[in-house]
Design an enzyme around this catalytic site. Structure first.
Site, short mmCIF file in Angstrom:
data_model
loop_
_atom_site.label_atom_id
_atom_site.label_comp_id
_atom_site.label_asym_id
_atom_site.label_seq_id
_atom_site.Cartn_x
_atom_site.Cartn_y
_atom_site.Cartn_z
CG ASP A 22 45.88 42.88 43.59
OD1 ASP A 22 44.53 42.85 43.50
OD2 ASP A 22 46.63 42.51 42.80
CG ASP A 24 43.88 37.86 40.39
OD1 ASP A 24 43.87 36.42 40.72
OD2 ASP A 24 42.53 38.26 40.41
CG ASP A 221 49.56 42.75 40.23
OD1 ASP A 221 48.63 43.23 40.87
OD2 ASP A 221 49.84 42.03 39.10
#
Length: 335
Positions: A22, A24, A221
């Site tokens: 991922d 961000d 995250d």
């Protein structure tokens, strides 16, 4: 007397044929790289293919790759798998190529649809065959209103690139595409017909095909998008604690959101992963040991690494018949 051997697994980088990241909260936050991420990713690319999976539809894959190169990564646009690319697949199942598509989103979304032959329009008065909605920081009320006008009381297909409620930025947490989709939903009186991005499987299936991967590892995250999506797609997953979800959230993770690994940073992809094991009711991870007595989560041994204490506690709580809200968890585990 010699101590008991502790269960230590191999390094994650040696267990998989592809690493999917991922962006961000994993690679960067806003314009800046997460500390240590660039070095770890460059090191990883020497061992396995590395891909980048993003729900953010506001930029083209070349713009994303350009940002990553500015941070010090050697990345091509082909390594970026985006929700607009997955959206194209869903759109092709519903409308013919060359159809008019009302796009509520940024340049990244418009570019992908135009490249495959769709006619991009901006108004409901253009009689679009479908509505596609993705995130853009410049979207305004008028853009959302056009989508609502096109959708309310019609059978026009509506595809959302993703439903992330929030997006991490340099200054903090900001509203994401899910928040904007919700505004259109309220006005249009209906939900999207399909969602392309995480945690839905289209974007993961596209990534698996792109890298011809049979054993990918998804690193993210967010439990509700990165981890839940990876599990739905049959991929192994690792939660990295550099973005949205932290210790409290992972302790309370629902079954379909539980990662296979918990990492403090991407550099831990190269470290032997300590596998939690259960011995006589005590969960051990490294030197940390945790057990559950009634509704109390007890720390038997703190160990020498807070992350191992968290891993042991997660294993104990996830194996417990009790819901997290019914347990008393020492603050030391998640602080």
């Amino acid at each position: 007397m010699m101590g008991r051997k502790r269960a230590v697994g191999i390094a994650p980088i040696d267990s998989f044929d592809t690493v999917l990241l991922d962006l961000d909260g994993v690679v960067y936050a806003g314009p800046n790289a997460i500390p240590g991420a660039v070095d770890a990713i460059n090191r990883a690319t020497e061992r396995v293919p590395v891909g980048f999976i993003t729900n953010n539809a506001s930029r083209t894959t070349e713009q994303v790759a350009g940002h990553l190169r500015e941070l010090g990564l050697n990345v091509t646009a082909e390594q970026v798998v985006s929700s607009p690319q997955a959206t194209v697949r869903l759109l092709a199942e519903r409308v013919s190529q060359g159809a008019r598509i009302l796009v509520v989103g940024g340049d990244g979304l418009r570019a992908v649809l135009s490249e495959v032959g769709y006619e991009v329009v901006a108004s409901a008065t253009d009689s679009p065959a479908a509505v596609v909605q993705g995130f853009s920081p410049t979207l305004g009320w008028a853009d959302l209103a056009e989508a609502a006008y096109a959708l309310r009381g019609t059978a026009v297909p509506w595809i959302a690139t993703n439903m992330d409620w929030t997006i991490p930025q340099e200054r903090g947490i900001a509203p994401g595409n899910g928040t904007l989709v919700s505004a259109v939903h309220t006005a249009a009186g209906r939900m999207p017909d399909a969602v392309a991005g995480k945690p839905h499987t289209p974007i993961f299936e596209l990534a698996r095909e792109r890298f011809a991967s049979t054993r990918p590892l998804m690193v993210g995250d967010r439990l509700d998008t990165d981890i839940a999506g990876a599990r739905s797609a049959g991929m192994a997953s690792a939660l990295v604690l550099t973005g949205i979800d932290q210790a409290k959230q992972v302790l309370a993770a629902r079954e379909h959101e539980r990662p296979d690994m918990i990492l403090g940073g991407l550099d831990e992809l190269f470290e032997p992963y300590p596998v939690p094991v259960e011995r006589r009711g005590v969960w051990e991870c490294g030197a940390a040991r945790v057990r559950i007595e009634g509704i109390d989560v007890r720390i038997v041994a703190t160990g020498d690494a807070p992350l191992n204490l968290l891993r042991a506690a997660c294993a104990a709580i996830w194996a417990s018949p009790h819901a997290i809200h019914a347990l008393r968890v020492p603050e030391k585990i998640y602080a």
